[in-house]
Design an enzyme around this catalytic site. Structure first.
Site, PDB file in Angstrom:
ATOM      1  N   GLU A 124     -16.181 -16.015  28.618  1.00  0.00           N
ATOM      2  CA  GLU A 124     -14.917 -16.285  28.297  1.00  0.00           C
ATOM      3  C   GLU A 124     -13.998 -15.818  29.729  1.00  0.00           C
ATOM      4  O   GLU A 124     -13.654 -16.352  30.903  1.00  0.00           O
ATOM      5  CB  GLU A 124     -14.358 -16.316  27.161  1.00  0.00           C
ATOM      6  CG  GLU A 124     -12.676 -17.310  27.497  1.00  0.00           C
ATOM      7  CD  GLU A 124     -12.988 -18.529  27.073  1.00  0.00           C
ATOM      8  OE1 GLU A 124     -14.017 -18.531  26.844  1.00  0.00           O
ATOM      9  OE2 GLU A 124     -12.240 -18.749  27.878  1.00  0.00           O
ATOM     10  N   ASP A 125     -14.170 -14.201  29.289  1.00  0.00           N
ATOM     11  CA  ASP A 125     -13.381 -13.678  30.498  1.00  0.00           C
ATOM     12  C   ASP A 125     -13.649 -12.569  31.543  1.00  0.00           C
ATOM     13  O   ASP A 125     -13.114 -12.126  32.117  1.00  0.00           O
ATOM     14  CB  ASP A 125     -12.276 -12.831  29.455  1.00  0.00           C
ATOM     15  CG  ASP A 125     -11.481 -13.249  28.527  1.00  0.00           C
ATOM     16  OD1 ASP A 125     -11.240 -14.781  28.926  1.00  0.00           O
ATOM     17  OD2 ASP A 125     -10.724 -12.968  27.770  1.00  0.00           O
TER      18      ASP A 125
END
Ligand code: MN
Length: 741
Positions: free
Chosen positions: A98-99
């Site tokens: 996700e990051d």
């Protein structure tokens, strides 16, 4: 000197930070030690290094290095939920895709497809926040699909959420409200459903800390104050029981355990009592160590010893030994009259049952291995999958339906043959009928509950025996949707209604076709769409249906033009210029400002459900058409609004203003006495100069119940009034009422 300890973590230098991270990593390894197989350590190290490197420039809101979060999530998973090595690897990596720059392919290459699939599941559900409602509901559906795919996803997700709740302090207030609401609304019940009582309890307590800080602090304070007194009482209660248990040579533990702040608060609200009147602030727990074949017998033996000593309340015996809850919970609960005439709840369970109660799903698997008992979770997953697979399911309704049908407490009822069916609390005879078969549900005209005839709307209770009565002439109607709580019944009823509607619509379609052809227009998609839009309907089906039931008479069709074979809607008449609303200048002298925007006064309405007054902790909710509605943060609807429509929430606070007053209701209970009404009115309007709008008094059995509606300026004034009313002789309780009733 504790100056060193007082330095916040983010003040650590690079060297100290590195040490802290390594310390946390080693703690994780220590917890996993009994589960490590050859090669696992290397894999874990690899995952840790990969995550640490990927997150190395990131920090949490608190200023801490980001990697401390995945490390903490992994530890919660292992230590509090009982997860193993592979789940820990996933927890370490859960935020990377996700990051950071790491891709799912990277993870699959390094750790294989099983771990990649779980991380993928976690990535998909990671951002349930900050999206619009339908997307959020869609996300939630995804959570459930992945859940039934591999339950480890949800267990890691729960660890993640728990850690976020534990570190919520550093977030902004509106984020806190949103995350806390979502937690009580979805994750708490989910943890409960997974059998993770401790996780659920902590989530509820932490949410309450942010959603209702005052009540939380008050109860926490009172619990601390009464601690010594309570442990003295617990010891007094336990002593004779312990002596008897020692005589029969069971290996056991017995202790008192305080109930959670949230559950005490719930009891206070539900029963309308004060902290002092909540009798069961704690429960006594007896944990036995026996062999599996002796479990039931041993628990009942303990029950017998306890009830020889203290008188039990017959209505409060709960036997989850013979009928475990579907989240796997097994125990025997009873409430007995302890010393000084106080009711005390006693929970009896074995070590195995206790582990299931605390570690839920994970422990359940551990004990299930080797047996071929059809798991209750498997059954539950099966039911969820059934509902999810229905493509017509509107995902927004689905969220609500899911909560009521899968996350609610359950009752068990019996078929005439004695088979047990688990249904959510509040299920009706109709729900039961649909749980047997959709054909039985659709033709249900009533039921016999314990041999007595009841309507289809009859609410069932645990232990009921239910026989469904059907008729071939029966068919579902719209109002049935209000009579059921299970998702299965709801979706079957909707299917049937849709089918019915389609039949009716067919006639309307025919009518329309003839009419259009009469005008020389083609009966095609394009023209039908134009009409659907013109009549402001959702779909052609709705259009045909409205025509068929004569809700639309097609008179307007004569104003349409036909160009070629295309319909042209009539030009809209120029609308009457709307009276200019003096935008920006509020109707009444506003006393609200929005944070973060400008400090200009704004238009708003006060929510009817909780009737906020200045001084209350409030938030603004953007409604379509009405602008901002102001709710109290402890409004009964707040949780739902905040968790479902987080993006429409605006932080608001009151500005000082004494000119306007707000209608507020108070419930007063006291001893019925001559002159009591006079005393109340004298205080309110005489001494405090507060206007009374209405007042009703009812007397019953020597008590009076008064409802007073007064015009209040702000919370300060209200608190003052409540305090002073309470001080009047004979007055027992004074409560503000939340809703219109
Ligand atoms: Mn996370």
């Amino acid at each position: 000197m504790d100056t060193v300890a007082a330095i916040p973590k983010y003040n650590l230098n690079e060297e100290q930070e590195k040490k802290l991270i390594l310390r946390e990593y080693r703690a994780l390894l220590r917890s996993l030690k009994p589960k490590l197989k050859p090669g696992d350590k290397e894999l874990l190290r690899h995952a840790f290094e990969m995550a640490a490197d990927a997150h190395k420039t990131m920090r949490r809101k608190s200023g801490e290095p980001y990697i401390l979060h995945p490390l903490a999530v992994a530890r919660i998973g292992v230590e509090e939920i009982g997860l193993g090595v592979r789940s820990s690897i996933c927890a370490l990596l859960h935020d990377t895709v996700e990051d950071t720059d790491i891709t799912l392919e990277d993870i699959e290459r390094e750790f294989g497809s099983e771990i990649a699939r779980i991380v993928d599941g976690l990535t998909k559900i990671s951002n349930v926040i900050d999206v619009n409602l339908s997307q959020q509901a869609e996300n939630f559906k995804k959570i459930l699909l992945t859940l039934t795919d591999d339950p480890r996803v949800i267990l890691i997700k729960l660890s993640d959420r728990l850690h976020n709740m534990r570190t919520l302090d550093s977030m902004k207030r509106e984020k806190q409200l949103k995350i806390a609401s979502e937690t009580v609304y979805v994750y708490g019940p989910l943890a409960h459903r997974m059998g993770l009582y401790n996780v659920k309890t902590e989530m509820e307590d932490l949410s309450m800390k942010y959603l209702e800080p005052e009540a939380y602090r008050e109860i926490a304070r009172k619990l601390a104050e009464t601690k010594r007194e309570r442990s003295r009482y617990i010891n007094e209660f336990i002593r004779p029981v312990r002596e008897k248990l020692e005589k029969i040579n069971y290996e056991f533990e017995i202790y008192g355990r305080p109930k959670s702040i949230h559950s005490i608060w719930n009891k206070m609200k539900k029963k309308g009592v004060s902290f002092e009147e909540v009798y069961d602030l704690f429960a006594i727990r007896v944990i036995l160590n026996t062999t599996p074949d002796k479990e039931k017998e041993a628990c009942w033996k303990v029950y017998s010893i306890i009830t020889d000593e203290y008188t039990p309340s017959p209505e409060r015996l709960r036997d989850w030994l013979s009928n475990p809850k579907s989240n796997g919970y097994e125990a025997l609960h009873t409430t007995v009259m302890g010393p000084q005439g106080k009711w005390v709840e006693v929970q009896v369970r074995t070590k195995r049952m206790n582990e299931i109660a605390e570690k839920g799903l994970a422990a359940h698997w551990k004990y299930k291995e080797g047996t071929n008992d059809e798991s209750r979770f498997d059954k539950w997953f099966q039911q969820i999958r059934e509902v999810l697979n229905n493509p017509d399911n509107d995902s927004i309704d689905f969220l609500q339906d899911f909560k009521t049908s899968f996350l609610a407490e359950e009752i068990y009822v019996y078929t005439p043959k004695g088979d047990v069916k688990m249904l959510p609390v509040n299920s009706t005879a109709l729900d039961f009928a649909f749980s047997i078969h959709s054909a039985v549900g659709s033709q249900c005209i009533g039921a016999k509950v314990n041999h007595k005839l009841v309507p289809i709307s009859h609410k069932l209770r645990s232990g009921d025996q239910v026989e469904i009565i059907t008729s071939a002439k029966q068919k579902p109607s719209e109002d049935w949707l209000n009579l059921v709580v299970t998702a299965k019944a709801k979706s079957k009823i909707k299917d049937a209604l849709k089918e019915e509607k389609r039949k009716v619509a067919d006639e309307g379609k025919y009518t329309l076709q003839r009419k259009m052809e009469g005008m020389g227009a083609a009966f095609n998609q394009h023209n039908v769409d134009i009409l659907t839009v013109f009549y402001k309907l959702q779909s052609p089906l709705d259009l045909y249906y409205q025509i068929s039931i004569k809700a639309i008479d097609l008179k307007e069709l004569k104003d349409f033009q036909v160009l070629g074979d295309k319909l042209e809607p009539p030009k809209p008449v120029k609308p009457v210029t709307e009276p200019k609303v003096d935008a920006g200048i509020p109707k009444k002298d506003a006393e609200l400002i929005i944070f973060g925007e400008s400090s200009d006064k704004i238009m708003y309405t006060l929510a009817n459900c909780c009737k906020p007054i200045p001084g209350d902790d409030v938030f603004g909710f953007v409604t379509t058409g009405k602008g901002l509605t102001i709710h109290r943060t402890n409004c009964p609807n707040a949780t739902k609004l905040l968790s479902n429509y987080g993006h429409r929430v605006v932080k608001t606070k009151w500005a000082r203003n004494k000119e306007i007053s707000f209608l507020t209701g108070l419930k007063i209970v006291g001893i019925d006495d001559v002159g009591v009404i006079h005393k109340i009115t004298n205080l309110i309007s005489g001494e405090m100069k507060i206007n009374i709008n209405a007042m009703t008094i009812e007397a019953k059995d020597g008590l009076f119940y008064g409802n007073v509606r007064v015009y209040i300026h702000d919370k300060e004034e209200l608190d003052d009034l409540v305090e002073r009313l309470k001080r009047l002789p004979g007055i027992e309780t004074v409560d503000r009422y939340d809703t219109e009733n």
